[in-house]
Design an enzyme around this catalytic site. Sequence first.
Site, PDB file in Angstrom:
ATOM      1  N   CYS A  43       0.821  -1.214   0.000  1.00  0.00           N
ATOM      2  CA  CYS A  43       0.000   0.000   0.000  1.00  0.00           C
ATOM      3  C   CYS A  43       0.851   1.257   0.000  1.00  0.00           C
ATOM      4  O   CYS A  43       0.681   2.143  -0.834  1.00  0.00           O
ATOM      5  CB  CYS A  43      -0.941  -0.004   1.201  1.00  0.00           C
ATOM      6  SG  CYS A  43      -2.005   1.451   1.290  1.00  0.00           S
ATOM      7  N   HIS A 444     -23.979  23.671   4.461  1.00  0.00           N
ATOM      8  CA  HIS A 444     -24.232  24.142   3.100  1.00  0.00           C
ATOM      9  C   HIS A 444     -23.245  25.255   2.781  1.00  0.00           C
ATOM     10  O   HIS A 444     -22.975  26.114   3.612  1.00  0.00           O
ATOM     11  CB  HIS A 444     -25.656  24.691   3.014  1.00  0.00           C
ATOM     12  CG  HIS A 444     -25.974  25.324   1.685  1.00  0.00           C
ATOM     13  ND1 HIS A 444     -26.255  24.577   0.570  1.00  0.00           N
ATOM     14  CD2 HIS A 444     -26.036  26.628   1.308  1.00  0.00           C
ATOM     15  CE1 HIS A 444     -26.503  25.399  -0.448  1.00  0.00           C
ATOM     16  NE2 HIS A 444     -26.365  26.648  -0.026  1.00  0.00           N
TER      17      HIS A 444
END
Length: 465
Positions: A43, A444
């Site tokens: 990895c 948001h």
Amino acid sequence: MKEIVCKLLVIGAGPGGYVCAIRAGQLGIDTVIVEESKPGGTCLNVGCIPSKALIHAADEFAAVRSMTNGKSPIGIRVGDPAIDLAKTIAWKDGIVGRLNGGVSALLQKAKVKVVHGRATFRDGKTVEVGTETGAQIIRAETVVIATGSAPVELSALPFGGHVISSTEALSLTELPKKLVVVGAGYIGLELGTAFAKLGSEVTVVEAMPQILPQYDADLVRPVQRKLGELGIRILTGAKAKGLSGDGGALAVETADGQEQQLPADRILVTVGRRPRTSGSGLEELDLDRSGPYLRIDDHCRTSMRGVYAIGDITGEPMLAHRAMAQGEMVAEIVAGRKRAWDKRCIPAVCFTDPEIVTAGLSPGEARAQGYDVRVGQFPFNANGRAMTMHSEDGFVRVVARTDTNLVLGLQAVGAGVSELSAMFAHTMEMGARLEDIAGTIHAHPTRSEAVQEAALKALGHALHI
């Protein structure tokens, strides 16, 4: 011959092995870890980390290229860009080196003894390690096998010369003009997409009828569309037969039975990975197998007392974070703590363009298990943040039981959705219902709002579509 005696011996310093050793050291266990190469395993050294670095460089280069000749929709104009691939690879290697050093420092901090060399089992409690200074014997009360996996080699396309694995692909310092990728799983498409963005002419050959065959068609569709935009040629239902006579092309049998010659400077074979179970004396231990993998129970114990196995050698999913979780758990079990493998889901990410992230069951998988489900899906072309980033392709999807609204799975495809993986896994592990997601205030403007909207959609009252 030198001899070391310890309580815990970990064989392999990949993500699972080094996490196991570090946690064991933290718990005061006398621990030795053996690694033939650099710490971090596949990895860190030749997989997850370097491939993401190359993908990022390719994305940056493609973004700049899109701004030439006034083609940018957001009004940016630049001159003709160029890439120095050797410098890119050197930058990637620098990242890998820093992380190698970090892992070594963490092992040292946890007082783990590191032995460099190849370990070979003499018996279930003893290994011989061939080091630079000679053979060393290590005897341990408990052994953890974490030897990982290696790329699968095709008999018709053995690695060497123009035929390369992902390991060699991540070290190329010259861009191949023509690249043929054999295998359209996540490794092949991640690297194929990156090289296409850097300027290679890429063809992908896949024996199955669909690219990314482990994902459902709805998730794959945006990726397939992007591959077409990048000019990547896809041959599905096709079989690689071998090299042409001069070695400059790949012979392929297409879905209609015809044979084609695909010219290639490099042929990248990415048809899967196999567990590293040979060459280390494991055959002599006669451990129970599950196909090619070592069979383990919910404590990662093998069929031999005092011998554990973690990571890729134990089977799918072959994911670094699965190995890490297993390694941490085993260290605590060895220390006498009560632990067992009880993971509700293991999130998986495909770093294609756009990215795919999944956790839990897809709609088809849930129905196949007998669940009556409701599905909510919210598109990113209705998400303000996606619009402002000029990356509206894709969606978020939530799958829940009809009777209780218990969430069974979450999936997404889109730019940057890999960062939703923790939210998805947390939702599954906490046993959330649709109402829990819908009732949580999401910031948001963010892409994460699409998760809330998907839950609202499943409940029958989406607000923004």
